[in-house]
Motif scaffolding. Structure first.
Motif, PDB file in Angstrom:
ATOM      1  N   ILE A   1       0.915  -1.025   0.059  1.00 10.96           N
ATOM      2  CA  ILE A   1       0.012  -0.170  -0.027  1.00 10.96           C
ATOM      3  C   ILE A   1       0.877   1.108   0.157  1.00 10.96           C
ATOM      4  O   ILE A   1       1.683   1.531   0.865  1.00 10.96           O
ATOM      5  CB  ILE A   1      -0.772  -0.125   1.320  1.00 10.96           C
ATOM      6  CG1 ILE A   1      -1.918  -1.100   1.246  1.00 10.96           C
ATOM      7  CG2 ILE A   1      -1.848   1.292   1.211  1.00 10.96           C
ATOM      8  CD1 ILE A   1      -2.711  -1.204   2.565  1.00 10.96           C
TER       9      ILE A   1
ATOM     10  N   ALA B   1      -2.732  -1.676  -6.916  1.00  7.69           N
ATOM     11  CA  ALA B   1      -2.491  -0.508  -6.039  1.00  7.69           C
ATOM     12  C   ALA B   1      -1.550   0.540  -6.320  1.00  7.69           C
ATOM     13  O   ALA B   1      -1.632   1.645  -5.538  1.00  7.69           O
ATOM     14  CB  ALA B   1      -1.809  -1.409  -4.560  1.00  7.69           C
TER      15      ALA B   1
ATOM     16  N   TRP C   1      -8.519   4.421  -2.038  1.00 11.70           N
ATOM     17  CA  TRP C   1      -8.468   3.420  -0.714  1.00 11.70           C
ATOM     18  C   TRP C   1      -9.617   3.953   0.293  1.00 11.70           C
ATOM     19  O   TRP C   1     -10.327   2.985   0.884  1.00 11.70           O
ATOM     20  CB  TRP C   1      -7.146   3.536  -0.137  1.00 11.70           C
ATOM     21  CG  TRP C   1      -5.975   3.061  -0.583  1.00 11.70           C
ATOM     22  CD1 TRP C   1      -4.827   3.395  -1.337  1.00 11.70           C
ATOM     23  CD2 TRP C   1      -5.965   1.403  -1.013  1.00 11.70           C
ATOM     24  NE1 TRP C   1      -4.066   2.615  -1.808  1.00 11.70           N
ATOM     25  CE2 TRP C   1      -4.482   1.257  -1.638  1.00 11.70           C
ATOM     26  CE3 TRP C   1      -6.535   0.398  -0.634  1.00 11.70           C
ATOM     27  CZ2 TRP C   1      -4.319  -0.012  -2.116  1.00 11.70           C
ATOM     28  CZ3 TRP C   1      -6.210  -0.847  -0.986  1.00 11.70           C
ATOM     29  CH2 TRP C   1      -4.975  -1.024  -1.768  1.00 11.70           C
TER      30      TRP C   1
END
Length: 265
Positions: free
Chosen positions: A117, A157, A165
Protein backbone atom coordinates in the motif's frame (compact mmCIF):
# COMPACT_ATOMS: atom_id res chain seq x y z
CA UNK A 1 35.64 11.69 -34.20
CA UNK A 2 38.16 13.88 -36.02
CA UNK A 3 37.02 14.20 -39.64
CA UNK A 4 39.61 16.74 -40.73
CA UNK A 5 42.16 14.08 -41.61
CA UNK A 6 39.65 11.86 -43.41
CA UNK A 7 40.25 13.02 -46.99
CA UNK A 8 40.60 10.25 -49.50
CA UNK A 9 39.02 7.38 -47.56
CA UNK A 10 37.86 4.35 -49.49
CA UNK A 11 34.36 2.99 -49.00
CA UNK A 12 35.59 0.38 -46.54
CA UNK A 13 37.67 2.86 -44.56
CA UNK A 14 34.85 5.41 -44.50
CA UNK A 15 32.34 2.80 -43.34
CA UNK A 16 34.66 1.77 -40.54
CA UNK A 17 35.30 5.38 -39.56
CA UNK A 18 31.63 6.36 -39.19
CA UNK A 19 30.28 2.98 -38.04
CA UNK A 20 28.03 2.02 -40.93
CA UNK A 21 28.11 -0.82 -43.41
CA UNK A 22 29.70 -0.66 -46.84
CA UNK A 23 26.33 -1.71 -48.23
CA UNK A 24 24.69 1.32 -46.64
CA UNK A 25 27.24 3.68 -48.21
CA UNK A 26 26.71 2.10 -51.61
CA UNK A 27 22.95 2.53 -51.21
CA UNK A 28 23.26 6.15 -50.11
CA UNK A 29 25.50 6.81 -53.08
CA UNK A 30 22.98 5.20 -55.45
CA UNK A 31 20.07 7.32 -54.20
CA UNK A 32 22.11 10.51 -54.13
CA UNK A 33 22.05 10.91 -50.38
CA UNK A 34 25.80 10.84 -49.80
CA UNK A 35 28.07 10.61 -52.81
CA UNK A 36 31.85 10.45 -52.45
CA UNK A 37 33.40 13.64 -53.75
CA UNK A 38 36.66 12.18 -55.05
CA UNK A 39 37.81 9.25 -57.11
CA UNK A 40 41.12 7.54 -57.48
CA UNK A 41 42.81 7.41 -60.86
CA UNK A 42 41.38 3.91 -61.13
CA UNK A 43 37.87 5.24 -60.50
CA UNK A 44 37.37 4.02 -56.92
CA UNK A 45 35.22 6.16 -54.65
CA UNK A 46 36.97 8.34 -52.07
CA UNK A 47 35.19 10.09 -49.21
CA UNK A 48 36.39 13.50 -48.05
CA UNK A 49 36.02 15.05 -44.63
CA UNK A 50 32.96 16.94 -45.91
CA UNK A 51 31.44 13.68 -47.10
CA UNK A 52 31.93 12.08 -43.70
CA UNK A 53 30.41 15.12 -42.03
CA UNK A 54 27.34 14.68 -44.25
CA UNK A 55 27.18 11.01 -43.28
CA UNK A 56 27.19 12.06 -39.62
CA UNK A 57 24.22 14.33 -40.29
CA UNK A 58 22.43 11.48 -42.04
CA UNK A 59 23.02 9.29 -38.99
CA UNK A 60 21.68 12.01 -36.71
CA UNK A 61 18.46 12.25 -38.71
CA UNK A 62 18.12 8.47 -38.78
CA UNK A 63 18.48 8.42 -34.99
CA UNK A 64 15.61 10.91 -34.85
CA UNK A 65 13.49 8.55 -36.92
CA UNK A 66 13.49 10.56 -40.15
CA UNK A 67 13.04 8.34 -43.26
CA UNK A 68 15.92 8.26 -45.72
CA UNK A 69 13.66 9.64 -48.45
CA UNK A 70 13.23 12.85 -46.44
CA UNK A 71 16.82 13.27 -45.27
CA UNK A 72 18.25 14.46 -48.59
CA UNK A 73 15.91 17.45 -48.80
CA UNK A 74 16.64 18.27 -45.18
CA UNK A 75 20.36 18.26 -45.83
CA UNK A 76 20.08 20.30 -49.00
CA UNK A 77 17.56 22.92 -47.79
CA UNK A 78 18.53 24.70 -44.54
CA UNK A 79 15.05 26.19 -44.07
CA UNK A 80 13.37 22.80 -44.24
CA UNK A 81 16.08 21.34 -42.01
CA UNK A 82 15.51 23.96 -39.31
CA UNK A 83 11.75 23.37 -39.25
CA UNK A 84 12.26 19.61 -39.20
CA UNK A 85 14.75 19.79 -36.35
CA UNK A 86 12.36 21.91 -34.34
CA UNK A 87 9.59 19.38 -34.96
CA UNK A 88 11.83 16.48 -34.03
CA UNK A 89 12.99 18.32 -30.91
CA UNK A 90 9.40 18.86 -29.77
CA UNK A 91 8.60 15.22 -30.50
CA UNK A 92 11.61 14.05 -28.48
CA UNK A 93 10.65 16.26 -25.55
CA UNK A 94 7.11 14.90 -25.59
CA UNK A 95 8.46 11.37 -25.77
CA UNK A 96 10.86 12.07 -22.90
CA UNK A 97 7.95 13.34 -20.81
CA UNK A 98 5.98 10.16 -21.55
CA UNK A 99 8.98 8.02 -20.65
CA UNK A 100 9.37 9.90 -17.36
CA UNK A 101 5.71 9.25 -16.61
CA UNK A 102 6.17 5.58 -17.44
CA UNK A 103 9.25 5.41 -15.22
CA UNK A 104 7.35 7.06 -12.35
CA UNK A 105 4.51 4.57 -12.79
CA UNK A 106 7.00 1.71 -12.81
CA UNK A 107 8.55 3.04 -9.60
CA UNK A 108 5.11 2.96 -7.99
CA UNK A 109 4.55 -0.63 -9.11
CA UNK A 110 7.96 -1.66 -7.75
CA UNK A 111 7.27 0.06 -4.45
CA UNK A 112 3.76 -1.43 -4.29
CA UNK A 113 5.22 -4.91 -4.86
CA UNK A 114 7.39 -4.33 -1.78
CA UNK A 115 5.04 -2.50 0.56
CA UNK A 116 1.57 -3.39 -0.70
CA UNK A 117 0.00 0.00 0.00
CA UNK A 118 1.52 3.31 -1.06
CA UNK A 119 0.25 5.18 1.97
CA UNK A 120 2.00 6.41 5.09
CA UNK A 121 1.26 4.41 8.24
CA UNK A 122 -0.88 7.20 9.74
CA UNK A 123 -2.88 7.47 6.51
CA UNK A 124 -3.55 3.74 6.59
CA UNK A 125 -4.88 3.90 10.14
CA UNK A 126 -7.01 6.93 9.32
CA UNK A 127 -8.57 5.18 6.33
CA UNK A 128 -8.85 1.59 7.54
CA UNK A 129 -9.60 2.28 11.22
CA UNK A 130 -7.81 2.25 14.52
CA UNK A 131 -7.58 -1.55 14.57
CA UNK A 132 -5.61 -1.56 11.33
CA UNK A 133 -1.96 -2.54 11.65
CA UNK A 134 0.33 -1.04 8.94
CA UNK A 135 2.59 -4.08 9.38
CA UNK A 136 -0.12 -6.33 7.91
CA UNK A 137 0.79 -5.34 4.36
CA UNK A 138 4.42 -6.35 4.93
CA UNK A 139 3.28 -9.63 6.47
CA UNK A 140 1.08 -10.27 3.44
CA UNK A 141 4.06 -9.62 1.18
CA UNK A 142 6.15 -12.12 3.15
CA UNK A 143 3.42 -14.75 2.71
CA UNK A 144 2.29 -14.15 -0.84
CA UNK A 145 4.83 -11.79 -2.43
CA UNK A 146 5.89 -14.35 -5.03
CA UNK A 147 2.37 -15.12 -6.28
CA UNK A 148 0.58 -13.90 -9.38
CA UNK A 149 -2.17 -12.50 -7.18
CA UNK A 150 0.26 -10.29 -5.26
CA UNK A 151 1.71 -8.99 -8.53
CA UNK A 152 -1.80 -8.15 -9.74
CA UNK A 153 -2.62 -6.55 -6.41
CA UNK A 154 0.55 -4.42 -6.55
CA UNK A 155 -0.15 -3.23 -10.09
CA UNK A 156 -3.62 -2.11 -9.07
CA UNK A 157 -2.44 -0.61 -5.77
CA UNK A 158 0.22 1.45 -7.58
CA UNK A 159 -2.46 3.56 -9.25
CA UNK A 160 -4.61 4.12 -6.16
CA UNK A 161 -4.72 7.34 -4.20
CA UNK A 162 -5.83 7.86 -0.62
CA UNK A 163 -9.29 8.73 -1.97
CA UNK A 164 -9.46 5.41 -3.83
CA UNK A 165 -8.48 3.49 -0.70
CA UNK A 166 -11.08 5.41 1.31
CA UNK A 167 -13.77 4.37 -1.15
CA UNK A 168 -12.63 0.76 -0.89
CA UNK A 169 -12.57 0.91 2.91
CA UNK A 170 -16.06 2.43 3.02
CA UNK A 171 -17.32 -0.31 0.72
CA UNK A 172 -15.85 -3.05 2.91
CA UNK A 173 -17.31 -1.47 6.05
CA UNK A 174 -20.77 -1.36 4.45
CA UNK A 175 -20.42 -4.96 3.30
CA UNK A 176 -19.41 -6.17 6.76
CA UNK A 177 -22.37 -4.36 8.30
CA UNK A 178 -24.73 -6.04 5.82
CA UNK A 179 -23.14 -9.44 6.45
CA UNK A 180 -23.59 -9.02 10.20
CA UNK A 181 -27.20 -7.90 9.79
CA UNK A 182 -28.01 -10.88 7.57
CA UNK A 183 -26.41 -13.29 10.03
CA UNK A 184 -28.41 -11.82 12.92
CA UNK A 185 -31.56 -12.11 10.83
CA UNK A 186 -30.94 -15.83 10.30
CA UNK A 187 -30.44 -15.61 6.54
CA UNK A 188 -29.75 -19.14 5.30
CA UNK A 189 -26.73 -20.02 3.15
CA UNK A 190 -27.85 -20.69 -0.41
CA UNK A 191 -30.72 -18.21 -0.28
CA UNK A 192 -30.85 -15.41 -2.81
CA UNK A 193 -29.92 -12.84 -0.19
CA UNK A 194 -27.01 -14.92 1.07
CA UNK A 195 -25.73 -15.57 -2.45
CA UNK A 196 -25.91 -11.88 -3.27
CA UNK A 197 -23.87 -11.08 -0.16
CA UNK A 198 -21.34 -13.77 -1.04
CA UNK A 199 -20.99 -12.24 -4.49
CA UNK A 200 -20.44 -8.82 -2.94
CA UNK A 201 -17.77 -10.31 -0.73
CA UNK A 202 -16.07 -11.94 -3.72
CA UNK A 203 -16.23 -8.61 -5.58
CA UNK A 204 -14.53 -6.93 -2.61
CA UNK A 205 -11.59 -9.31 -3.11
CA UNK A 206 -11.75 -8.89 -6.87
CA UNK A 207 -10.77 -5.27 -6.30
CA UNK A 208 -7.29 -6.52 -5.38
CA UNK A 209 -6.90 -9.49 -7.70
CA UNK A 210 -9.09 -11.65 -9.92
CA UNK A 211 -10.94 -13.98 -7.59
CA UNK A 212 -12.75 -17.02 -8.99
CA UNK A 213 -15.49 -18.85 -7.09
CA UNK A 214 -13.04 -21.68 -6.43
CA UNK A 215 -10.48 -19.26 -5.00
CA UNK A 216 -13.25 -17.65 -2.96
CA UNK A 217 -13.95 -21.01 -1.29
CA UNK A 218 -10.26 -21.30 -0.40
CA UNK A 219 -10.38 -17.82 1.13
CA UNK A 220 -13.44 -18.79 3.18
CA UNK A 221 -11.54 -21.78 4.51
CA UNK A 222 -8.64 -19.51 5.39
CA UNK A 223 -10.97 -17.29 7.40
CA UNK A 224 -12.14 -20.25 9.45
CA UNK A 225 -8.70 -21.75 9.98
CA UNK A 226 -6.73 -18.60 10.74
CA UNK A 227 -7.34 -17.27 14.30
CA UNK A 228 -6.65 -13.65 13.24
CA UNK A 229 -9.22 -13.70 10.45
CA UNK A 230 -11.73 -15.51 12.64
CA UNK A 231 -11.25 -13.02 15.45
CA UNK A 232 -11.76 -10.12 13.04
CA UNK A 233 -15.10 -11.33 11.69
CA UNK A 234 -16.38 -12.67 15.00
CA UNK A 235 -15.65 -9.28 16.57
CA UNK A 236 -18.05 -7.76 14.05
CA UNK A 237 -20.72 -10.36 14.85
CA UNK A 238 -20.27 -13.55 16.89
CA UNK A 239 -20.33 -16.59 14.61
CA UNK A 240 -19.91 -14.48 11.47
CA UNK A 241 -16.75 -16.29 10.35
CA UNK A 242 -18.39 -19.69 10.04
CA UNK A 243 -21.54 -18.25 8.48
CA UNK A 244 -19.49 -16.32 5.93
CA UNK A 245 -17.64 -19.49 4.97
CA UNK A 246 -20.96 -21.29 4.60
CA UNK A 247 -22.52 -18.67 2.32
CA UNK A 248 -19.35 -18.61 0.22
CA UNK A 249 -19.53 -22.39 -0.17
CA UNK A 250 -23.22 -22.31 -1.06
CA UNK A 251 -22.72 -19.55 -3.61
CA UNK A 252 -19.82 -21.43 -5.18
CA UNK A 253 -22.01 -24.53 -5.47
CA UNK A 254 -24.70 -22.45 -7.16
CA UNK A 255 -22.03 -21.42 -9.68
CA UNK A 256 -20.93 -24.96 -10.46
CA UNK A 257 -18.06 -25.32 -7.97
CA UNK A 258 -18.02 -28.18 -5.46
CA UNK A 259 -16.62 -26.56 -2.30
CA UNK A 260 -15.15 -29.79 -0.98
CA UNK A 261 -12.85 -30.07 -4.01
CA UNK A 262 -12.21 -26.38 -4.68
CA UNK A 263 -8.63 -25.35 -5.38
CA UNK A 264 -6.73 -22.10 -5.87
CA UNK A 265 -7.54 -21.66 -9.54
Amino acid sequence: MNLDDAAGLTVGAAASRVGVTIRALHHWDAIGLVRPSDRTDAGYRLYTAADLARIQRVLTYRELGVPLDDIKSLLDDPAIATASLQEQRDSLRARAARLHQMADAMDRVIEARKSGILLAADEQVEIFGRHWQPTWAAQAHDRWGDTDQWAQYAERAAGRTAEHWQQIADGVEALNADLAAAHRAGVLPGSDRANALAERHRASIDIYFDCTHSMHVCIGRKYSADPEFAAFYDAIEPGLTTWLRDIIDANARANGIAPESATWV
